[in-house]
Design an enzyme around this catalytic site. Structure first.
Site, mmCIF file in Angstrom:
data_model
loop_
_atom_site.group_PDB
_atom_site.id
_atom_site.type_symbol
_atom_site.label_atom_id
_atom_site.label_comp_id
_atom_site.label_asym_id
_atom_site.label_seq_id
_atom_site.Cartn_x
_atom_site.Cartn_y
_atom_site.Cartn_z
ATOM 1 N N GLU A 29 12.103 6.339 2.117
ATOM 2 C CA GLU A 29 11.449 5.817 0.922
ATOM 3 C C GLU A 29 11.760 6.718 -0.274
ATOM 4 O OE1 GLU A 29 7.419 5.848 2.332
ATOM 5 O OE2 GLU A 29 7.858 4.373 3.876
ATOM 6 N N LEU A 58 8.987 0.003 2.226
ATOM 7 C CA LEU A 58 7.919 0.952 2.527
ATOM 8 C C LEU A 58 7.303 0.664 3.901
ATOM 9 C CD1 LEU A 58 5.003 1.618 -0.031
ATOM 10 C CD2 LEU A 58 5.224 2.589 2.243
ATOM 11 N N GLU A 60 7.068 2.828 7.802
ATOM 12 C CA GLU A 60 7.553 3.972 8.562
ATOM 13 C C GLU A 60 7.961 3.629 9.990
ATOM 14 O OE1 GLU A 60 4.883 3.940 6.679
ATOM 15 O OE2 GLU A 60 5.551 5.212 5.039
ATOM 16 N N GLN A 82 8.148 10.326 4.089
ATOM 17 C CA GLN A 82 7.868 10.927 2.778
ATOM 18 C C GLN A 82 6.895 12.108 2.878
ATOM 19 O OE1 GLN A 82 6.276 8.477 -0.755
ATOM 20 N NE2 GLN A 82 8.463 8.662 -1.035
ATOM 21 N N PHE A 83 5.940 11.983 3.769
ATOM 22 C CA PHE A 83 5.022 13.093 4.037
ATOM 23 C C PHE A 83 4.677 13.093 5.525
ATOM 24 C CE2 PHE A 83 4.341 13.104 -0.526
ATOM 25 C CZ PHE A 83 4.102 14.440 -0.805
ATOM 26 N N PRO A 89 2.677 5.997 11.629
ATOM 27 C CA PRO A 89 3.069 4.617 11.951
ATOM 28 C C PRO A 89 4.391 4.568 12.723
ATOM 29 C CG PRO A 89 2.404 4.787 9.641
ATOM 30 C CD PRO A 89 2.498 6.194 10.169
ATOM 31 N N HIS A 129 -1.400 14.447 3.053
ATOM 32 C CA HIS A 129 -0.147 15.029 2.582
ATOM 33 C C HIS A 129 0.015 16.473 3.069
ATOM 34 C CE1 HIS A 129 -0.477 11.608 -0.138
ATOM 35 N NE2 HIS A 129 0.724 11.822 -0.601
HETATM 36 C C1 LIG Z 1 2.067 5.038 5.046
HETATM 37 C C2 LIG Z 1 2.460 5.641 3.738
HETATM 38 N N1 LIG Z 1 3.753 5.819 3.456
HETATM 39 C C3 LIG Z 1 4.150 6.390 2.322
HETATM 40 C C4 LIG Z 1 3.227 6.799 1.389
HETATM 41 C C5 LIG Z 1 3.676 7.468 0.089
HETATM 42 N N2 LIG Z 1 3.442 6.571 -1.044
HETATM 43 C C6 LIG Z 1 2.336 6.672 -1.796
HETATM 44 S S1 LIG Z 1 2.233 5.451 -2.931
HETATM 45 C C7 LIG Z 1 3.712 4.779 -2.439
HETATM 46 C C8 LIG Z 1 4.219 3.542 -3.099
HETATM 47 C C9 LIG Z 1 3.226 2.430 -3.048
HETATM 48 O O1 LIG Z 1 3.700 1.340 -3.771
HETATM 49 P P1 LIG Z 1 2.830 0.044 -3.958
HETATM 50 O O2 LIG Z 1 2.282 -0.393 -2.649
HETATM 51 O O3 LIG Z 1 3.638 -0.926 -4.695
HETATM 52 O O4 LIG Z 1 1.584 0.521 -4.818
HETATM 53 P P2 LIG Z 1 1.614 1.118 -6.291
HETATM 54 O O5 LIG Z 1 1.558 2.604 -6.110
HETATM 55 O O6 LIG Z 1 2.833 0.636 -6.965
HETATM 56 O O7 LIG Z 1 0.387 0.608 -6.945
HETATM 57 C C10 LIG Z 1 4.259 5.518 -1.409
HETATM 58 C C11 LIG Z 1 5.548 5.239 -0.768
HETATM 59 C C12 LIG Z 1 1.880 6.584 1.709
HETATM 60 N N3 LIG Z 1 0.901 6.941 0.874
HETATM 61 N N4 LIG Z 1 1.530 6.008 2.879
#
Ligand SMILES: Cc1ncc(C[n+]2csc(CCOP(=O)(O)OP(=O)(O)O)c2C)c(N)n1
Ligand SMILES: Cc1ncc(C[n+]2csc(CCOP(=O)(O)OP(=O)(O)O)c2C)c(N)n1
Ligand SMILES: [Mg+2]
Ligand SMILES: [Mg+2]
Lengths: 326, 358, 326, 358
Positions: A29, A58, A60, A82-83, A89, A129
């Site tokens: 990601e 997005l 995992e 990413q973290f 998952p 995180h």
């Molecule tokens: C399971 C998981 N994977 C990765 C992340 C890291 N992460 C945080 S926000 C984000 C993007 C989320 O995008 P979206 O669902 O479109 O929501 P937005 O932030 O655009 O409102 C990611 C990849 C996470 N928080 N949880």
């Protein structure tokens, strides 16, 4: 040569392997245009193009699982979670498939991949995180688990991990991503997996640790000199399989041992190491082994994270109590 | 209020359950020898399947998942796949495996508790995955294989199978979404046999078709009559051609019925209506194709008799191979985990060999 | 009173709680009409109806996650994973949410649920149906992990688990689901969590184990009598948190210890217990602790599973070597 | 070939980006005071948001996720929810939380690294979940809450929010499928802000709408103009009414744009076209409603000025509360894991308190 940080060393190793092995593919990601949230993959998309550096949707389990299919086809995927807290998952794919593909098919299909993830606490990040989760992976047959503790070891061990014909979980201590700089020649020379690194030789006590905690541990070791205590420091580096030879040799020499890690105490990898030492070198032990670890609680939100992560004074207190034991 | 997008799901059938054509047959099916080959394979699979259940009942095999009633799907897929495609099966896909050169004795070894069953000797199957037990997780491996094919610009496709129950798992949808997003060369075939152990299709999802789940991934899904091998073979073939030529993924829902228990460990009488089962037997895919072949004089009772004899012989030979294969040596438990076996595992292996010998 | 098996005791406990606490809800794959693939939920649907006994769609993250939402609303879900190897898709929900909900909200929301799963090998099942995976859960702060080893303990501990206001992972050793029968009064009396059970008192050596391995261990203990060795046997029962008091008391008495479990050696819970003993009772140890465990390999397909699971001769050999140590 | 089923996805809008009505307004919107309330809340949220970003920049807050440009969604939802409904937010939903009585100082505490921020003092929010960080996992909690409501025959609904990126996660689909299968009283609202950190909506899925993902679960999905708070509030309200009355789930895709960086840890300039951002500002939901209100003489510049002053004051008071709250005591790290704290954890806590004091 310019000095680089640990995360830059990761980047350098990725670039080296992408350049020298056409089967290597980086995915995850935000690893593309964004260069990864920690910039570990910065510049790779521009340099190697979108068929070598893949921004994924997005998900995992998807990242973990598709990497297995790619690896079975002979690619060498280096997949980023990413973290640390978002590896879970993917747990099903990692344990049920990545770790088992070779064994299940008696070697017909193999799974040469690396799962990278930033690891641990200390950067004032939000919930999930800052996980200390190496013990989960270190209990899974078929995996290797590696954690570097310096730019040079990050470079050399990541190269080794990518070249290893089996799956490697590569955990990067994010707290020290930018802590120190080191000159790391970009010569493509890997460091050995399955081996500890003795960071410092000593006679009186063995301090065993890995990842970011090597820094506090080395500081304590240096300060111990002033007290007239000569501490040996071992960076375990490969957390599965354990290089017990190096560890046992050291403890048999010093007779005393403290193990330091960030993850929770109960069921942490420190227990495994402590147990193996006591099982194999009981008569050499002049004092009980102590473990300085995170508590058996969820990593707190960041206002309290410093109270959770072992600090130098906790390490020192443990060392002193072990030294005083008679 | 504006309508921004619309979808429809189509259903395909060539032979009805009386073996009558409901539309013109596709080219491959106009050559009777092709159909006879499909028929023979289905009968072989059923012979094998019956025998395997029997072996389990007599303690010579572990838990076994029968494919009874689902032969048209698994054989149809096998006949549509190309040598260079890759197959990711779930655990009822003996027909496809057989057509990929996997040996019946290997399939028996698998269910007999021996990993060597997954080490296919067939060249055609050498990149194929083995049966996937954790439901739906194979969908992501297949997607990954398809990614490799796409990155390498190969003219190949990946085909992955799963049950109707599998379409409730997150990993199924993640694969669907990825396949669409990256326009992967992949075909998903769902064996909708109406049951996931004791849970009926209706309780699994309120989607009126499984096929429409592809809409979530932005690509085409369709239903085929899974008891009509001509329809299965035709639609799978078209989807594979589409995939190989870079036109992206397809989801095919093959509608059939699980005429057997879930596995030999299951007793479907606990939860399934006998009437429903009885009705389902009327759709038996083997009978259907046989009716067509007989009605058109492509097949005869004597050919049938001969075939049954041949199938028995083949199956018996495989059973013999399986039964006469000695248990794997203890060290096999250790030797295939790593290309470079770690020192501590070498030590454990030595210990096990010593301990095992007393 | 009729004697019942372990799996019948599970059924009896579920029925008892369903009858006595209207907030209890049983859910999972095939738990309804089919009564569960092991019949643990047999008859419950008929007796309590489809609003108390829910057949779910086939998705384990979903089962794990929806149970959290239900629990937060004050229900007490008892969710079944059909097999140990199918818990992993639920890992993310278990570690990131079930274990954390109370802490994250400072007690505003709670998560009183039980995740049940058949555990371990030995029944000639296919791949992924025979996992020794307790160590993963026993490392997660916020969880309790429990494994019964007899019908009576299955009944009493499951009642306790359901009544506990926090999440419990309840692992049922399927190898002994039907091994022995015991009379188990259906009196709704729970057994204590967070406590070991001393199955047998002895003076010379402490054998520590849990789940199905208690049976081989007890057999060995009985046979040791003939050799003049008096073995104490401890069933750990609650694997998180560990009742180290009982364990340390025993080892301080006997001075010798063998730990037996089915899961792989490296990172197994035996390491944690061994380490804690050596850390707290080093001077009492007259010999190194030995662990008799599964090897560091994936549970093999069933033709070799007997060679993987510790057997009496391996346990006996370990006991003898510990006894002979001087 | 037969068509077995068909679907269409609809799009709803009442106000276009010039603040002109594109169809008759729904009843609630015909009362200007309702619209003014929504407007005021959006402005408050934006004031808060600007301040929070500022606090982070000056080192007084941790990483913070701005909701800039997405106020119509989060406020629209909040105004549609009933006291007895339950809300499962993702991390941009300050507007909804505010309308549920969550304090701004609690939201600041959360981003300031203090779990106490999740211990809402508001009675209305007492069953609401706190922000969910692991993407999409909240969808399953919401489904579970809805299961509880259904089993108890309550006239309530659960509403869960997530981003467009979240719709790639398996747990999202599992929740969708369950919601459909069990006809749960739940509303899924997707804040489609076109980006998931650096990954654009188009790369996330090839589904032409996010709304159509509901088809996989067998229920209705629809798009609303997420910059039109009237449309958001109206459609969410209708979906909630449907849910509460036992008519099952709805997926609402609210189409908007993330006018901010992903979080304060992000720099969108690395991956995002400046032109795109500039155009997106033309759809600012606050401007849009203001234009409508001004054009109809429901709002004035002096009212605006007064409002801004009030908002500042409220926000400053919240910041003061936040800043003046001392760090949680060390024991808080231990005290909330278990109702019955295990002996070994009590011991660890004692140890920590001793160690902490030197
Ligand atoms: C399971 C998981 N994977 C990765 C992340 C890291 N992460 C945080 S926000 C984000 C993007 C989320 O995008 P979206 O669902 O479109 O929501 P937005 O932030 O655009 O409102 C990611 C990849 C996470 N928080 N949880
Ligand atoms: C992840 C996972 N969960 C549960 C199981 C147990 N299980 C095996 S088969 C099965 C039902 C599968 O139904 P379906 O997908 O319809 O395939 P079918 O067996 O009907 O062909 C279940 C629940 C499993 N193998 N993997
Ligand atoms: Mg099925
Ligand atoms: Mg987004």
């Amino acid at each position: 040569m310019a000095e680089i940080t640990l995360v830059e060393a990761i980047n350098q190793a990725l670039a080296y392997e992408l350049a020298h092995d056409k089967e290597v593919v980086v995915l995850g990601e935000d690893v593309g245009a964004n260069g990864g949230v920690f910039r570990a993959t910065e510049g790779l998309l521009t340099r190697f193009g979108p068929e070598r550096v893949l921004d994924t949707p997005l998900a995992e389990a998807m990242i973990a699982g598709m990497a297995i299919g790619m690896a079975a086809q002979g690619l060498k995927p280096v997949a980023e979670f990413q973290f640390d807290g978002f590896m879970y998952p993917g747990f099903n794919q990692i344990i049920n498939h990545a770790a088992r593909l070779r064994n299940r098919t008696r070697g017909r299909l193999t799974c040469p991949l690396v799962y990278r993830a930033p690891y641990g606490g200390g950067i004032h990040a939000p919930e999930h995180h800052s996980e200390g989760n190496e013990a989960f992976f270190a209990h899974i047959p078929g995996l290797r688990v590696v954690m570097p503790s310096s730019p040079a070891r990050a470079y050399g061990l990541l190269l080794a991990a990518i070249r290893e014909p089996d799956p490697v979980v590569f955990l990067e201590p994010k707290r020290i991503y930018r802590l120190v700089k080191q000159s790391v020649p970009d010569n493509g020379v890997a460091l050995p997996l399955d081996k500890c690194f003795v960071l410092r030789e000593g006679q009186d006590i063995t301090l065993i640790t890995w990842g970011a905690m090597t820094h506090e541990t080395m500081n304590v070791a240096k300060n111990l000199d002033a007290q007239g205590i000569s501490a040996e420091v071992i960076d375990v580096a490969t957390l599965k399989p354990l290089d017990m030879d190096t560890i046992l040799n050291s403890v048999e020499k010093t007779g005393r041992c403290v193990i330091i890690h960030e993850a929770p105490y109960s069921g942490g990898l420190g227990g495994e190491i402590s147990a193996q030492i006591a099982e194999h070198s009981l008569l050499s032990l002049q004092a009980p082994i102590k473990r300085v670890t995170g508590y058996d609680v969820t990593m707190p939100y960041f206002q309290l994270e410093k109270s959770y992560i072992p600090n130098e004074s906790r390490i020192l207190a443990a060392v002193n109590s072990v030294m005083e034991f008679a | 209020m504006t309508i921004v997008t619309q979808f429809q799901i189509q259903y395909y059938q060539f032979l009805n359950q009386l073996g009558q054509t409901t539309q013109d047959l596709p080219p491959f099916a106009q050559d009777a020898s092709n159909l006879i080959h499909l028929y023979r394979t289905m009968v072989l699979i059923r012979t094998f399947d019956t025998k395997a259940v029997n072996l389990q009942r007599t303690g010579k095999l572990g838990t076994y998942a029968s494919t009874l009633g689902q032969e048209a799907i698994t054989v149809g897929i096998g006949s549509a796949l190309d040598t260079h495609d890759v197959f990711c099966p779930y655990y009822r896909d003996y027909g496809t495996q057989l057509l990929r050169g996997v040996k019946m004795s290997e399939i028996l070894a698998y269910w007999g508790g021996d990993e060597r069953g997954n080490n296919f000797s067939s060249a055609m199957a050498k990149e194929d995955f083995s049966f996937c037990v954790p439901i739906a997780s194979q969908c992501l491996h297949a997607a990954g294989i398809a990614v490799a094919m796409k990155l390498r610009h190969q003219h190949r496709a990946t085909l992955v199978t799963m049950g109707d129950g599998a379409t409730s798992e997150g990993e199924f949808y993640e694969a669907i979404n990825l396949a669409g997003a990256w326009q992967l060369p992949i075909v998903f075939v769902v064996n909708n046999n109406q049951w996931a152990i004791s849970v009926p299709r209706k309780a699994q999802t309120s989607a009126s078709t499984i096929a429409q789940k592809a809409i979530a991934g932005g690509f085409e899904g369709e239903q085929v009559d899974g008891n009509d091998i001509i329809a299965v073979r035709d639609r799978v073939e078209k989807a594979l051609i589409k995939a190989r030529s870079g036109k992206g993924p397809t989801l095919i829902e093959a509608v059939t019925y699980r005429l057997c228990d879930h596995t030999t460990a299951d007793d479907a009488n606990r939860y399934r209506d006998k009437e429903e089962l009885k009705k389902a037997w009327e759709c038996d895919p083997i009978v259907r194709l046989k009716l067509y072949l007989m009605n058109n004089n492509f097949w005869s009772n004597s050919a049938e008799e001969e075939l049954l004899g041949e199938c028995s012989k083949q199956v018996e030979a495989a059973v013999h191979d399986y039964i006469s294969t000695p248990t794997p040596p203890l060290e096999d438990m250790f030797d295939f985990h790593y290309a470079n076996m770690p020192a501590n595992l070498i030590a454990q292996k030595q210990m096990a060999l010593t301990e095992g010998s007393d």
